[in-house]
Write a protein that holds these residues in place. Structure first.
Motif, PDB file in Angstrom:
ATOM      1  N   ALA A   1      -5.012  28.183 -43.870  1.00 37.14           N
ATOM      2  CA  ALA A   1      -5.457  28.890 -43.896  1.00 37.14           C
ATOM      3  C   ALA A   1      -6.221  29.380 -41.905  1.00 37.14           C
ATOM      4  CB  ALA A   1      -7.626  27.609 -43.548  1.00 37.14           C
ATOM      5  N   ARG A   2      -6.928  30.433 -41.844  1.00 36.69           N
ATOM      6  CA  ARG A   2      -6.844  30.836 -40.415  1.00 36.69           C
ATOM      7  C   ARG A   2      -8.386  30.724 -40.122  1.00 36.69           C
ATOM      8  NH1 ARG A   2      -2.445  34.753 -41.629  1.00 36.69           N
ATOM      9  NH2 ARG A   2      -2.397  36.040 -39.750  1.00 36.69           N
ATOM     10  N   ILE A   3      -8.268  31.224 -39.210  1.00 36.61           N
ATOM     11  CA  ILE A   3      -9.547  31.693 -38.016  1.00 36.61           C
ATOM     12  C   ILE A   3     -10.040  33.089 -38.250  1.00 36.61           C
ATOM     13  CG2 ILE A   3     -11.252  30.949 -36.370  1.00 36.61           C
ATOM     14  CD1 ILE A   3     -10.343  28.605 -38.134  1.00 36.61           C
ATOM     15  N   LEU A   4     -10.955  33.297 -38.785  1.00 34.32           N
ATOM     16  CA  LEU A   4     -11.466  33.941 -38.556  1.00 34.32           C
ATOM     17  C   LEU A   4     -11.735  35.289 -36.976  1.00 34.32           C
ATOM     18  CD1 LEU A   4     -13.512  35.244 -41.927  1.00 34.32           C
ATOM     19  CD2 LEU A   4     -11.316  35.727 -41.596  1.00 34.32           C
ATOM     20  N   ASP A   5     -11.402  35.775 -36.435  1.00 35.61           N
ATOM     21  CA  ASP A   5     -12.460  36.215 -34.900  1.00 35.61           C
ATOM     22  C   ASP A   5     -13.336  36.758 -35.034  1.00 35.61           C
ATOM     23  OD1 ASP A   5     -11.814  39.167 -35.976  1.00 35.61           O
ATOM     24  OD2 ASP A   5     -10.266  39.625 -34.857  1.00 35.61           O
TER      25      ASP A   5
ATOM     26  N   ALA B   1     -13.975  16.126 -46.919  1.00 36.95           N
ATOM     27  CA  ALA B   1     -15.200  16.583 -46.470  1.00 36.95           C
ATOM     28  C   ALA B   1     -15.070  17.211 -44.918  1.00 36.95           C
ATOM     29  CB  ALA B   1     -16.332  15.569 -45.553  1.00 36.95           C
ATOM     30  N   ALA B   2     -14.062  18.836 -45.641  1.00 38.65           N
ATOM     31  CA  ALA B   2     -13.564  19.884 -44.431  1.00 38.65           C
ATOM     32  C   ALA B   2     -14.450  21.092 -44.737  1.00 38.65           C
ATOM     33  CB  ALA B   2     -12.657  20.290 -44.910  1.00 38.65           C
ATOM     34  N   THR B   3     -15.400  21.576 -43.262  1.00 34.03           N
ATOM     35  CA  THR B   3     -16.244  22.792 -42.996  1.00 34.03           C
ATOM     36  C   THR B   3     -15.794  23.721 -44.614  1.00 34.03           C
ATOM     37  OG1 THR B   3     -15.740  23.151 -41.765  1.00 34.03           O
ATOM     38  CG2 THR B   3     -17.173  20.829 -41.731  1.00 34.03           C
ATOM     39  N   GLY B   4     -16.565  24.225 -45.191  1.00 36.45           N
ATOM     40  CA  GLY B   4     -16.556  25.753 -45.462  1.00 36.45           C
ATOM     41  C   GLY B   4     -16.181  26.570 -44.474  1.00 36.45           C
ATOM     42  N   VAL B   5     -16.454  28.090 -45.139  1.00 31.12           N
ATOM     43  CA  VAL B   5     -16.925  28.957 -44.566  1.00 31.12           C
ATOM     44  C   VAL B   5     -18.451  29.159 -43.563  1.00 31.12           C
ATOM     45  CG1 VAL B   5     -15.305  30.553 -46.166  1.00 31.12           C
ATOM     46  CG2 VAL B   5     -17.659  30.263 -46.398  1.00 31.12           C
ATOM     47  N   ALA B   6     -17.673  30.439 -42.669  1.00 34.46           N
ATOM     48  CA  ALA B   6     -18.854  30.117 -41.674  1.00 34.46           C
ATOM     49  C   ALA B   6     -20.410  31.703 -42.932  1.00 34.46           C
ATOM     50  CB  ALA B   6     -18.574  30.895 -40.764  1.00 34.46           C
ATOM     51  N   GLY B   7     -20.653  32.454 -41.372  1.00 36.32           N
ATOM     52  CA  GLY B   7     -21.673  33.130 -41.782  1.00 36.32           C
ATOM     53  C   GLY B   7     -23.382  33.263 -41.315  1.00 36.32           C
TER      54      GLY B   7
ATOM     55  N   VAL C   1     -25.592  26.625 -38.243  1.00 34.21           N
ATOM     56  CA  VAL C   1     -27.107  26.473 -37.540  1.00 34.21           C
ATOM     57  C   VAL C   1     -26.083  27.483 -36.118  1.00 34.21           C
ATOM     58  CG1 VAL C   1     -27.374  25.182 -38.810  1.00 34.21           C
ATOM     59  CG2 VAL C   1     -26.364  24.453 -36.595  1.00 34.21           C
ATOM     60  N   PRO C   2     -27.316  27.279 -35.337  1.00 30.29           N
ATOM     61  CA  PRO C   2     -26.819  27.554 -34.028  1.00 30.29           C
ATOM     62  C   PRO C   2     -25.743  27.667 -33.226  1.00 30.29           C
ATOM     63  CG  PRO C   2     -29.650  28.398 -34.336  1.00 30.29           C
ATOM     64  CD  PRO C   2     -28.287  27.638 -35.731  1.00 30.29           C
ATOM     65  N   PHE C   3     -25.947  26.023 -33.324  1.00 33.54           N
ATOM     66  CA  PHE C   3     -25.552  24.823 -32.017  1.00 33.54           C
ATOM     67  C   PHE C   3     -23.626  24.767 -32.407  1.00 33.54           C
ATOM     68  CE2 PHE C   3     -23.451  21.318 -31.780  1.00 33.54           C
ATOM     69  CZ  PHE C   3     -23.547  20.136 -30.905  1.00 33.54           C
ATOM     70  N   ALA C   4     -23.556  24.606 -33.680  1.00 36.25           N
ATOM     71  CA  ALA C   4     -22.584  25.441 -34.904  1.00 36.25           C
ATOM     72  C   ALA C   4     -21.824  26.434 -34.442  1.00 36.25           C
ATOM     73  CB  ALA C   4     -22.101  24.830 -36.019  1.00 36.25           C
ATOM     74  N   ALA C   5     -22.276  27.537 -34.493  1.00 37.91           N
ATOM     75  CA  ALA C   5     -21.731  29.117 -34.127  1.00 37.91           C
ATOM     76  C   ALA C   5     -21.570  29.098 -32.339  1.00 37.91           C
ATOM     77  CB  ALA C   5     -23.110  30.065 -34.477  1.00 37.91           C
ATOM     78  N   GLU C   6     -22.208  28.435 -32.134  1.00 34.40           N
ATOM     79  CA  GLU C   6     -21.362  28.962 -30.385  1.00 34.40           C
ATOM     80  C   GLU C   6     -20.990  27.793 -29.517  1.00 34.40           C
ATOM     81  OE1 GLU C   6     -23.979  27.833 -26.151  1.00 34.40           O
ATOM     82  OE2 GLU C   6     -24.844  27.246 -28.382  1.00 34.40           O
ATOM     83  N   HIS C   7     -20.379  26.233 -30.470  1.00 40.87           N
ATOM     84  CA  HIS C   7     -19.603  25.221 -29.875  1.00 40.87           C
ATOM     85  C   HIS C   7     -18.957  25.090 -31.241  1.00 40.87           C
ATOM     86  CE1 HIS C   7     -22.265  23.874 -27.022  1.00 40.87           C
ATOM     87  NE2 HIS C   7     -23.137  23.571 -27.397  1.00 40.87           N
ATOM     88  N   PHE C   8     -18.250  25.819 -32.078  1.00 37.06           N
ATOM     89  CA  PHE C   8     -17.635  25.654 -33.530  1.00 37.06           C
ATOM     90  C   PHE C   8     -17.152  27.083 -33.144  1.00 37.06           C
ATOM     91  CE2 PHE C   8     -20.718  21.186 -33.640  1.00 37.06           C
ATOM     92  CZ  PHE C   8     -19.150  20.945 -32.583  1.00 37.06           C
ATOM     93  N   PRO C   9     -15.503  27.589 -32.120  1.00 38.91           N
ATOM     94  CA  PRO C   9     -15.934  28.955 -33.590  1.00 38.91           C
ATOM     95  C   PRO C   9     -14.556  28.392 -34.634  1.00 38.91           C
ATOM     96  CG  PRO C   9     -14.610  27.741 -31.124  1.00 38.91           C
ATOM     97  CD  PRO C   9     -15.379  27.024 -31.686  1.00 38.91           C
ATOM     98  N   PHE C  10     -14.624  26.648 -34.783  1.00 40.05           N
ATOM     99  CA  PHE C  10     -13.088  26.805 -36.316  1.00 40.05           C
ATOM    100  C   PHE C  10     -13.905  26.888 -37.134  1.00 40.05           C
ATOM    101  CE2 PHE C  10     -14.682  22.632 -34.549  1.00 40.05           C
ATOM    102  CZ  PHE C  10     -15.057  21.675 -35.380  1.00 40.05           C
ATOM    103  N   MET C  11     -14.843  26.791 -37.125  1.00 38.94           N
ATOM    104  CA  MET C  11     -15.686  26.741 -38.311  1.00 38.94           C
ATOM    105  C   MET C  11     -16.380  28.446 -39.047  1.00 38.94           C
ATOM    106  SD  MET C  11     -18.934  23.680 -38.358  1.00 38.94           S
ATOM    107  CE  MET C  11     -18.291  22.453 -37.867  1.00 38.94           C
ATOM    108  N   ARG C  12     -15.386  29.294 -38.673  1.00 39.26           N
ATOM    109  CA  ARG C  12     -15.061  30.805 -39.334  1.00 39.26           C
ATOM    110  C   ARG C  12     -13.692  30.521 -39.744  1.00 39.26           C
ATOM    111  NH1 ARG C  12     -17.671  32.238 -34.115  1.00 39.26           N
ATOM    112  NH2 ARG C  12     -15.809  33.099 -33.274  1.00 39.26           N
ATOM    113  N   PRO C  13     -13.910  29.635 -41.374  1.00 43.03           N
ATOM    114  CA  PRO C  13     -12.248  29.880 -41.540  1.00 43.03           C
ATOM    115  C   PRO C  13     -12.124  31.130 -42.738  1.00 43.03           C
ATOM    116  CG  PRO C  13     -13.805  28.162 -42.334  1.00 43.03           C
ATOM    117  CD  PRO C  13     -14.243  28.892 -41.820  1.00 43.03           C
ATOM    118  N   SER C  14     -11.029  31.331 -42.779  1.00 49.88           N
ATOM    119  CA  SER C  14     -10.800  31.901 -44.127  1.00 49.88           C
ATOM    120  C   SER C  14      -9.594  31.290 -44.463  1.00 49.88           C
ATOM    121  CB  SER C  14     -10.055  33.904 -43.454  1.00 49.88           C
ATOM    122  OG  SER C  14      -9.325  34.068 -44.416  1.00 49.88           O
TER     123      SER C  14
END
Length: 316
Positions: free
Chosen positions: A154-158, A179-185, A189-202
């Motif tokens: 799996a890769r992390i989207l920029d 229980a691995a997190t899924g794709v972003a978009g 929530v704003p907190f996750a988008a700010e602090h967890f860049p890895f939550m944008r997987p491909s």
């Protein structure tokens, strides 16, 4: 008390073996802000033992997840558990300058373990010469699932939506994502988008055979999506072969990080027993040519509205 299902699965897996364990074992980690320490657990007897790397969830450590680690080791795996930088033992909070790079450092920790298997073997008396390094798997829970899935492909989207660095690890030939997190978009929530860049997987690049495990009551505070968010690694990857969804399961999957742990909101020993046995069966078959225990375990799992889990299998 064991259920009839766990008894049937125990019959398929065979007898357990006493486990020996040593911790902390310190590995070389140049440039890491803190020493890298791991726990090594293995059956007291047996040869040609496969290796299983395990990556813990947020804030945990090498002493956690005993319900899983002890079971895996008792059924023939050499389990290696690093303590990642985010462990509460290290006191690194969101405002620490190291925190933004922890998600990448976690994956590097796992690669360091692979690079130092000589040290791992030597740390546990009697283990040297009993390990089969051609059979290596990786498993992770929650944030640990993200750490592991990078090694599975799996890769992390920029920010432009393009896949980032390829950290696929050829030495790892099977995986388990718990229980691995899924794709972003827009669901993040704003907190996750700010602090967890890895939550944008491909997951399009995840090609390693993988079992995905999720709970059908796992509602994350990081996303507005429902529990299906934790199934994305299966539905969107070409490599994941199986999806196990636990009925009534929340993020702790019944208590895999430890019974009576504060993180466990759905304590259920039967659910943990199912995770123990089915992940073991999957890994044995995925790592051992000709071992059909996974086929037998899938056949033993009941179906219908009262079944403890659903299982989807596909041939890649």
């Amino acid at each position: 008390m064991p259920t009839s299902l766990s008894t049937a699965l125990d019959h398929l897996l065979g007898d357990s073996t006493p486990v020996v364990s040593v911790a902390p074992v310190q590995l070389e980690a140049p440039g890491r802000p803190l020493p890298l320490q791991v726990r090594v657990s293995a059956p007291a007897t047996g040869t040609d033992l496969p290796v299983l790397l395990f990556s813990h969830g947020n804030g945990m450590h090498l002493d956690a997840y005993a319900p899983l680690v002890s079971f895996w080791a008792s059924h023939g795996f050499v389990v290696v558990q690093p303590t990642h930088l985010d462990s509460r033992r290290n006191g690194i909070g969101f405002d620490h300058p190291v925190f933004p790079s922890i998600w990448s450092e976690r994956t590097t920790d796992l690669v360091r373990v692979l690079d130092q298997l000589d040290t791992v073997e030597a740390a546990l008396p009697g283990l040297s010469g009993r390990v089969d390094r051609s059979r290596i798997a990786a498993a992770g829970h929650s944030w640990g699932g993200q750490s592991v899935q990078s090694l599975l492909g799996a890769r992390i989207l920029d920010d432009a939506g393009q896949p980032g660095e390829d950290r696929r690890e050829a030495r790892i030939t099977a995986g388990v994502l718990l229980a691995a997190t899924g794709v972003a978009g827009d669901d993040l929530v704003p907190f996750a988008a700010e602090h967890f860049p890895f939550m944008r997987p491909s997951f399009a690049e995840l090609t390693t055979p993988t079992l995905v495990v999720a709970g059908d009551q796992d509602q994350s505070r990081m996303s507005t999506r429902g529990p299906d968010w934790f199934t994305d690694a299966f539905t969107q990857s070409p490599g994941a072969t199986d999806l196990l969804v636990l009925r009534g399961g929340e993020h702790g999957l019944g208590g895999i990080s430890g019974y009576e742990a504060a993180e466990t909101t759905d304590e259920n020993p039967e659910r943990v027993a199912l995770v123990q046995r089915l992940t073991t069966a999957y890994l044995r078959s995925a790592l051992g040519a000709g071992d059909d225990v996974w086929d037998q375990a899938r056949a033993a799992l009941p179906t219908g509205p009262d079944a403890p889990a659903t299982l989807e299998h596909r041939i890649r």
